[in-house]
Scaffold this active site. Structure first.
Site: not given
Ligand code: AMP
Ligand code: ZN
Length: 145
Positions: A101, A103
């Site tokens: 993903h 950001h």
């Molecule tokens: P990463 O540390 O790059 O894996 O970031 C994962 C991101 O996904 C974090 O910023 C979380 O806040 C976000 N996240 C996790 N679960 C959800 C969800 N159900 N809906 C939206 N964002 C999410």
């Protein structure tokens, strides 16, 4: 984390709600549930893939294709001066959700985010040696034709 347990796959399948901002055949974009700035948005491919180096170039291209439009819309929506596009790969890099993903983090002047960038200088010869190893490890057949 596989397709069955992956939170982003569940969002894509409609099993978990999200605040969706954009969708096409290949990608979904929604607001991060734990934002670090207003408008913090995630862009994910619909096909499960854990991290960039495990992802085919077509999937990465689909993410990249949506990015200019999304970055523009996100930035304008919150009146940001700029934004960071981040992609954490692996635990050591802060990746929590093992579904690749991007950001989009809107930024404003003096917002205090990412104040530290711990840059250093390579000693003589080290940059060349590392570059040589990277070049040896390139698998050019993975590049999209
Ligand atoms: P990463 O540390 O790059 O894996 O970031 C994962 C991101 O996904 C974090 O910023 C979380 O806040 C976000 N996240 C996790 N679960 C959800 C969800 N159900 N809906 C939206 N964002 C999410
Ligand atoms: Zn997934």
């Amino acid at each position: 984390m596989n397709v069955q347990t992956c939170v982003f796959c569940k969002i894509i399948a409609g099993q978990i709600p999200c605040t969706k901002v954009y969708e096409n055949d290949a990608v979904l974009a929604f607001l991060d549930i734990g934002p670090i700035s207003d408008g913090h948005t995630l862009v994910v491919p619909k096909a499960h893939t854990p991290r960039v180096d495990k992802t085919d170039s077509h999937t990465m291209a689909a993410l990249a294709q949506a990015l200019p439009m999304l970055a523009d819309a996100v930035q304008q929506a919150v009146g940001a001066d700029g934004y960071n596009i981040l992609c954490n790969n692996g635990l050591s890099a802060g990746q929590i959700v093992e579904h690749v993903h991007l950001h989009i983090v809107p930024r404003k002047k003096n917002d205090g985010l990412f104040n530290q960038w711990p840059s250093f200088q390579y000693p003589q010869g080290k940059a060349g040696a590392i570059a040589e190893k990277i070049i040896q490890n390139l698998n050019l057949s993975r590049v999209r034709p």
